[in-house]
Design an enzyme around this catalytic site. Structure first.
Site, mmCIF file in Angstrom:
data_model
loop_
_atom_site.group_PDB
_atom_site.id
_atom_site.type_symbol
_atom_site.label_atom_id
_atom_site.label_comp_id
_atom_site.label_asym_id
_atom_site.label_seq_id
_atom_site.Cartn_x
_atom_site.Cartn_y
_atom_site.Cartn_z
ATOM 1 N N LYS A 42 0.807 -1.204 0.000
ATOM 2 C CA LYS A 42 0.000 0.000 0.000
ATOM 3 C C LYS A 42 0.849 1.267 0.000
ATOM 4 O O LYS A 42 0.395 2.330 -0.359
ATOM 5 C CB LYS A 42 -0.882 0.028 1.266
ATOM 6 C CG LYS A 42 -1.835 -1.107 1.429
ATOM 7 C CD LYS A 42 -2.574 -0.905 2.791
ATOM 8 C CE LYS A 42 -3.275 -2.146 3.206
ATOM 9 N NZ LYS A 42 -3.836 -1.989 4.588
ATOM 10 N N GLY A 43 2.088 1.161 0.471
ATOM 11 C CA GLY A 43 2.886 2.342 0.809
ATOM 12 C C GLY A 43 3.074 3.353 -0.301
ATOM 13 O O GLY A 43 3.217 4.541 -0.044
ATOM 14 N N ASP A 102 14.765 -0.266 1.207
ATOM 15 C CA ASP A 102 15.423 -0.386 2.512
ATOM 16 C C ASP A 102 16.461 -1.512 2.421
ATOM 17 O O ASP A 102 17.565 -1.290 1.931
ATOM 18 C CB ASP A 102 14.342 -0.657 3.557
ATOM 19 C CG ASP A 102 14.848 -0.594 4.984
ATOM 20 O OD1 ASP A 102 15.886 0.047 5.208
ATOM 21 O OD2 ASP A 102 14.220 -1.173 5.880
ATOM 22 N N LYS A 130 16.820 4.298 1.389
ATOM 23 C CA LYS A 130 17.489 4.234 2.692
ATOM 24 C C LYS A 130 18.739 3.390 2.517
ATOM 25 O O LYS A 130 18.674 2.172 2.464
ATOM 26 C CB LYS A 130 16.539 3.595 3.714
ATOM 27 C CG LYS A 130 16.295 4.470 4.875
ATOM 28 C CD LYS A 130 15.210 4.104 5.837
ATOM 29 C CE LYS A 130 14.738 2.729 6.017
ATOM 30 N NZ LYS A 130 13.685 2.634 7.059
ATOM 31 N N PHE A 151 13.317 5.407 10.618
ATOM 32 C CA PHE A 151 12.027 4.887 10.181
ATOM 33 C C PHE A 151 11.103 6.048 9.846
ATOM 34 O O PHE A 151 10.870 6.938 10.656
ATOM 35 C CB PHE A 151 11.397 3.981 11.256
ATOM 36 C CG PHE A 151 10.331 3.106 10.685
ATOM 37 C CD1 PHE A 151 10.652 1.928 10.031
ATOM 38 C CD2 PHE A 151 8.995 3.492 10.747
ATOM 39 C CE1 PHE A 151 9.661 1.134 9.455
ATOM 40 C CE2 PHE A 151 8.003 2.705 10.173
ATOM 41 C CZ PHE A 151 8.338 1.527 9.532
ATOM 42 N N VAL A 152 10.603 6.043 8.619
ATOM 43 C CA VAL A 152 9.886 7.196 8.081
ATOM 44 C C VAL A 152 8.410 6.855 7.897
ATOM 45 O O VAL A 152 8.071 5.763 7.443
ATOM 46 C CB VAL A 152 10.508 7.586 6.712
ATOM 47 C CG1 VAL A 152 9.841 8.821 6.145
ATOM 48 C CG2 VAL A 152 12.014 7.810 6.859
ATOM 49 N N ASP A 158 3.590 3.818 6.470
ATOM 50 C CA ASP A 158 2.943 3.560 7.753
ATOM 51 C C ASP A 158 3.883 2.987 8.799
ATOM 52 O O ASP A 158 4.970 2.500 8.489
ATOM 53 C CB ASP A 158 1.822 2.532 7.555
ATOM 54 C CG ASP A 158 2.383 1.111 7.359
ATOM 55 O OD1 ASP A 158 3.257 0.939 6.492
ATOM 56 O OD2 ASP A 158 1.966 0.198 8.095
ATOM 57 N N ARG A 164 -0.484 6.905 7.400
ATOM 58 C CA ARG A 164 -0.413 6.959 5.935
ATOM 59 C C ARG A 164 -0.972 8.264 5.373
ATOM 60 O O ARG A 164 -0.564 8.722 4.321
ATOM 61 C CB ARG A 164 -1.184 5.791 5.315
ATOM 62 C CG ARG A 164 -0.551 4.427 5.532
ATOM 63 C CD ARG A 164 -1.188 3.410 4.600
ATOM 64 N NE ARG A 164 -0.937 2.023 4.978
ATOM 65 C CZ ARG A 164 0.150 1.337 4.629
ATOM 66 N NH1 ARG A 164 1.095 1.919 3.925
ATOM 67 N NH2 ARG A 164 0.305 0.089 5.007
HETATM 68 P P1 IMP Z 1 12.854 -3.776 2.038
HETATM 69 O O1 IMP Z 1 12.357 -5.079 1.485
HETATM 70 O O2 IMP Z 1 13.589 -3.944 3.326
HETATM 71 O O3 IMP Z 1 13.611 -2.938 1.046
HETATM 72 O O4 IMP Z 1 11.571 -2.995 2.502
HETATM 73 C C1 IMP Z 1 10.826 -2.292 1.661
HETATM 74 C C2 IMP Z 1 9.438 -2.109 2.235
HETATM 75 O O5 IMP Z 1 9.436 -2.063 3.663
HETATM 76 C C3 IMP Z 1 8.928 -0.785 1.775
HETATM 77 O O6 IMP Z 1 8.248 -0.920 0.540
HETATM 78 C C4 IMP Z 1 8.049 -0.353 2.906
HETATM 79 O O7 IMP Z 1 6.756 -0.847 2.727
HETATM 80 C C5 IMP Z 1 8.657 -0.980 4.136
HETATM 81 N N1 IMP Z 1 9.550 -0.009 4.832
HETATM 82 C C6 IMP Z 1 10.895 -0.011 4.861
HETATM 83 N N2 IMP Z 1 11.384 1.030 5.563
HETATM 84 C C7 IMP Z 1 10.285 1.720 5.963
HETATM 85 C C8 IMP Z 1 10.117 2.947 6.708
HETATM 86 O O8 IMP Z 1 11.060 3.634 7.130
HETATM 87 N N3 IMP Z 1 8.831 3.338 6.914
HETATM 88 C C9 IMP Z 1 7.752 2.643 6.457
HETATM 89 N N4 IMP Z 1 7.861 1.516 5.744
HETATM 90 C C10 IMP Z 1 9.114 1.052 5.506
HETATM 91 MG MG MG Z 2 6.027 -0.961 0.531
#
Ligand code: IMP
Ligand code: MG
Length: 189
Positions: A42-43, A102, A130, A151-152, A158, A164
């Protein structure tokens, strides 16, 4: 939850300027070629809505729903596809649009899934990059804003499904001493 403090990181105006820049960059790269934009729910929903209006090239829109986080601020590394695309990817220019890169596990999972469906090209666009937590060897082709860590929340992002709807981006951290007021720091009101 009541112990969370929100500190404003990026204003809606700053975000809007970065998205205009991304739209121009993408438009320059694709020209009049059609792009299938794949939003990650959803983000990315607010970012996606603003980005699609900033891209001058013709676009098709579709969405996937991925889940990797559950109710934690640390990535589990396990990614699940909860809703697949409706459009076929084969032979199309595809750009994945996600909120935040991330560890990279989510984007890498989706990239591999879509690559196996033989797109004409495949690129990635994220609002936030990030840098510090990267595990998978993946970088985004288009990046709105880079930051080191933290953490954003807000602007679609969210924490446990909260925040959100905030129009700006905030850093979420835990309150050190017992708080009295709401979640926003004084200067953000
Ligand atoms: P990754 O698989 O660790 O790269 O995570 C990516 C997903 O984790 C993103 O699409 C977000 O949905 C969630 N996420 C990672 N960091 C944050 C944050 O700081 N705030 C909110 N959601 C996050
Ligand atoms: Mg996401």
């Amino acid at each position: 939850m009541s112990n969370s403090v929100l500190k404003k990181l990026y204003t809606r105006d700053y975000i809007a300027r970065q998205i205009l820049r991304l739209g121009e960059e993408i438009g320059r790269d694709y020209g009049n070629e059609e792009i299938l934009l794949v939003g990650v729910l959803k983000g990315a929903f607010l970012f996606f809505a603003d980005l699609v209006r900033a891209i001058p090239s013709p676009t098709l829109v579709d969405f996937v729903r991925l889940a990797s986080y559950g109710f934690h601020t640390q990535s589990t590394g396990i990614v699940e596809l909860r809703k697949d695309l409706e459009f076929s990817v084969q032979g199309r220019h595809v750009v994945i649009v996600d909120d935040i890169l991330d560890t990279g596990c989510t984007l890498e999972f989706l990239r591999q899934r879509l690559l196996s469906r033989q797109p004409r090209s495949l690129k990635t666009c994220v609002l936030l990059d990030k840098k510090q937590a990267r595990k998978a060897a993946v970088e985004a082709d288009y990046v709105g804003i880079s930051l080191e860590s933290g953490f954003v929340v807000g602007y679609g992002l969210d924490y446990q499904e909260n925040y959100r709807g905030l129009p700006d981006l905030y850093l979420l951290h835990e309150r050190q001493e017992a708080g009295t007021g709401g979640p926003f720091e004084e200067s953000d009101k």
